[in-house]
Design a protein around this motif. Structure first.
Motif, PDB file in Angstrom:
ATOM      1  N   PRO A 219       0.830  -1.212   0.000  1.00  0.00           N
ATOM      2  CA  PRO A 219       0.000   0.000   0.000  1.00  0.00           C
ATOM      3  C   PRO A 219       0.864   1.260   0.000  1.00  0.00           C
ATOM      4  CG  PRO A 219      -0.706  -1.558   1.708  1.00  0.00           C
ATOM      5  CD  PRO A 219       0.596  -2.051   1.186  1.00  0.00           C
ATOM      6  N   ASP A 220       0.388   2.314  -0.696  1.00  0.00           N
ATOM      7  CA  ASP A 220       1.105   3.581  -0.654  1.00  0.00           C
ATOM      8  C   ASP A 220       0.841   4.296   0.663  1.00  0.00           C
ATOM      9  OD1 ASP A 220      -1.533   4.187  -1.071  1.00  0.00           O
ATOM     10  OD2 ASP A 220      -1.153   5.761  -2.533  1.00  0.00           O
ATOM     11  N   GLY A 221       1.532   5.424   0.864  1.00  0.00           N
ATOM     12  CA  GLY A 221       1.416   6.151   2.126  1.00  0.00           C
ATOM     13  C   GLY A 221       0.012   6.627   2.418  1.00  0.00           C
ATOM     14  N   PHE A 222      -0.694   7.053   1.376  1.00  0.00           N
ATOM     15  CA  PHE A 222      -2.046   7.548   1.600  1.00  0.00           C
ATOM     16  C   PHE A 222      -2.994   6.417   1.989  1.00  0.00           C
ATOM     17  CE2 PHE A 222      -6.203   9.064  -0.258  1.00  0.00           C
ATOM     18  CZ  PHE A 222      -6.485   9.908   0.809  1.00  0.00           C
ATOM     19  N   THR A 223      -2.816   5.257   1.356  1.00  0.00           N
ATOM     20  CA  THR A 223      -3.641   4.104   1.729  1.00  0.00           C
ATOM     21  C   THR A 223      -3.397   3.720   3.182  1.00  0.00           C
ATOM     22  OG1 THR A 223      -3.642   3.278  -0.544  1.00  0.00           O
ATOM     23  CG2 THR A 223      -4.181   1.695   1.189  1.00  0.00           C
ATOM     24  N   LEU A 224      -2.140   3.765   3.614  1.00  0.00           N
ATOM     25  CA  LEU A 224      -1.824   3.486   5.019  1.00  0.00           C
ATOM     26  C   LEU A 224      -2.493   4.509   5.940  1.00  0.00           C
ATOM     27  CD1 LEU A 224       1.958   2.523   4.727  1.00  0.00           C
ATOM     28  CD2 LEU A 224       0.011   0.990   5.084  1.00  0.00           C
ATOM     29  N   SER A 225      -2.557   5.773   5.478  1.00  0.00           N
ATOM     30  CA  SER A 225      -3.251   6.805   6.264  1.00  0.00           C
ATOM     31  C   SER A 225      -4.739   6.502   6.374  1.00  0.00           C
ATOM     32  CB  SER A 225      -3.047   8.186   5.621  1.00  0.00           C
ATOM     33  OG  SER A 225      -1.685   8.540   5.589  1.00  0.00           O
TER      34      SER A 225
ATOM     35  N   VAL B  75      -6.718  -1.523  -5.079  1.00  0.00           N
ATOM     36  CA  VAL B  75      -6.653  -2.562  -6.106  1.00  0.00           C
ATOM     37  C   VAL B  75      -6.199  -1.975  -7.432  1.00  0.00           C
ATOM     38  CG1 VAL B  75      -8.027  -4.205  -7.449  1.00  0.00           C
ATOM     39  CG2 VAL B  75      -8.368  -4.036  -4.986  1.00  0.00           C
ATOM     40  N   GLN B  76      -6.743  -0.794  -7.802  1.00  0.00           N
ATOM     41  CA  GLN B  76      -6.375  -0.199  -9.080  1.00  0.00           C
ATOM     42  C   GLN B  76      -4.934   0.284  -9.088  1.00  0.00           C
ATOM     43  OE1 GLN B  76      -9.103   3.055  -9.831  1.00  0.00           O
ATOM     44  NE2 GLN B  76      -8.080   4.449  -8.423  1.00  0.00           N
ATOM     45  N   LEU B  77      -4.434   0.788  -7.952  1.00  0.00           N
ATOM     46  CA  LEU B  77      -3.043   1.233  -7.894  1.00  0.00           C
ATOM     47  C   LEU B  77      -2.089   0.058  -8.084  1.00  0.00           C
ATOM     48  CD1 LEU B  77      -2.951   3.872  -4.998  1.00  0.00           C
ATOM     49  CD2 LEU B  77      -2.895   4.284  -7.457  1.00  0.00           C
ATOM     50  N   MET B  78      -2.325  -1.034  -7.376  1.00  0.00           N
ATOM     51  CA  MET B  78      -1.430  -2.189  -7.478  1.00  0.00           C
ATOM     52  C   MET B  78      -1.479  -2.809  -8.869  1.00  0.00           C
ATOM     53  SD  MET B  78      -1.717  -4.139  -3.798  1.00  0.00           S
ATOM     54  CE  MET B  78      -3.430  -4.628  -4.048  1.00  0.00           C
ATOM     55  N   THR B  79      -2.685  -2.966  -9.414  1.00  0.00           N
ATOM     56  CA  THR B  79      -2.827  -3.600 -10.727  1.00  0.00           C
ATOM     57  C   THR B  79      -2.231  -2.736 -11.830  1.00  0.00           C
ATOM     58  OG1 THR B  79      -4.868  -4.653  -9.979  1.00  0.00           O
ATOM     59  CG2 THR B  79      -4.477  -4.588 -12.354  1.00  0.00           C
TER      60      THR B  79
END
Length: 320
Positions: free
Chosen positions: A6-12, A302-306
């Motif tokens: 996960p990116d930083g914003f997702t972790l937030s 999901v869209q970021l990782m894919t």
């Protein structure tokens, strides 16, 4: 492995949900957060209006076939998928989560990540800038209308005139005010992009905190067993996979070159968390907002990782 993390914003976002689960705001604090959230959302759309250059949009309008294809994917294909797949999707999730999925399908495309992935994949970046910006702008008008049509068509009720009026007051008027003020502050806003990012993400975190606080107090985690959450992830994956396949092979069938195909894939398959969460707060007042925004929060990751994987594959193929 970093592209799957996960990116930083997702972790937030995860941290905010955990905070709301442990320390939900209530009473006077909840009312104060509601007011603060409304102010942050209005400021967000004002700054977006001030940042979006009319000259850049006009200059990029020449590739109209590409832009129409992206808009058709965003505002036609996705809602149709949400409705047509109801027999498959609804058994996997609760009625409120399915409502959130329908809302997800009506949202505009992202701006920043669509452009970034198009650039990584060596696609048509100027066209991506125009398409993503146009989608975000038109979403202010189209998404509320689509929500009313899609929800009514799915038998989930109807959208009230109060919700439409709230969209105008909280989103459209600040955006228009930003466009009017652009001649004076547009350059300053573009030079201080971090300010827009701060307001953008801050408003989302505020909405998520207040929404999940209310949901937790109403027994959210008792209503959301692990199989339902797993079903929601599966639904998001299916929607994204169908959108990616449709945009990729649709672009080829329409005769677009590789650069334009990349732009259509990354702009036409995305959904904006930044627009979705504030709009949900306005459109779904009185609904269990935590369940409404959960699908777009999961779809975001999901869209970021894919797309990170897909962009690198496109880039490797183009350099081979």
């Amino acid at each position: 492995m970093r592209r799957f993390l996960p990116d930083g914003f997702t972790l937030s976002l995860i941290a905010t949900v955990l905070l709301a689960s442990v320390l939900p705001c209530r009473g006077a604090a909840a009312q104060a957060f509601e007011v603060l959230t409304d102010i942050a959302i209005a400021l967000l759309f004002f700054l977006h209006g001030a940042k979006l250059s009319r000259e850049a949009v006009v200059a990029g309008m020449t590739n109209w076939r590409l832009h129409l294809t992206v808009l058709a994917s965003t505002f036609v294909l996705f809602p149709l998928l949400g409705l047509l797949l109801k027999p498959v999707l609804s058994p996997l999730v609760s009625p409120d989560l399915y409502l959130g999925i329908l809302f997800l399908c009506t949202l505009p495309s992202t701006v920043q990540s669509s452009i970034a992935f198009t650039s990584i994949a060596r696609g048509n970046v100027p066209a991506a800038i125009v398409s993503a910006s146009a989608s975000s702008l038109l979403g202010i008008f189209i998404t509320p209308l689509l929500v009313g049509l899609v929800i009514a068509g799915s038998g989930q009720g109807a959208m009230s005139w109060h919700a439409i009026g709230a969209i105008v007051v909280q989103l459209f008027i600040p955006f228009v005010a930003g466009q009017v003020a652009q001649r004076w502050i547009g350059g300053w806003v573009r030079r201080h992009a971090t300010l827009l990012t701060f307001v953008d993400r801050g408003s989302i975190l505020l909405v998520v905190y207040t929404a999940f606080s209310a949901a937790v107090l109403q027994g959210l985690w008792h209503q959301l067993p692990l199989p339902v959450l797993a079903g929601l992830v599966a639904v998001n994956a299916v929607l994204l996979a169908l959108a990616l396949l449709a945009t990729r092979y649709g672009a080829r069938a329409l005769g677009f070159g590789t650069e334009d195909e990349i732009t259509i894939v990354f702009c036409g398959s995305k959904k904006s968390l930044a627009s979705g969460v504030p709009m949900a707060k306005v459109l779904f007042a009185g609904h269990p907002l935590g369940l409404i925004v959960l699908p777009i929060m999961l779809f975001h990751q999901v869209q970021l990782m894919t797309c990170a994987v897909l962009a690198r594959r496109y880039a490797l193929r183009r350099t081979a």
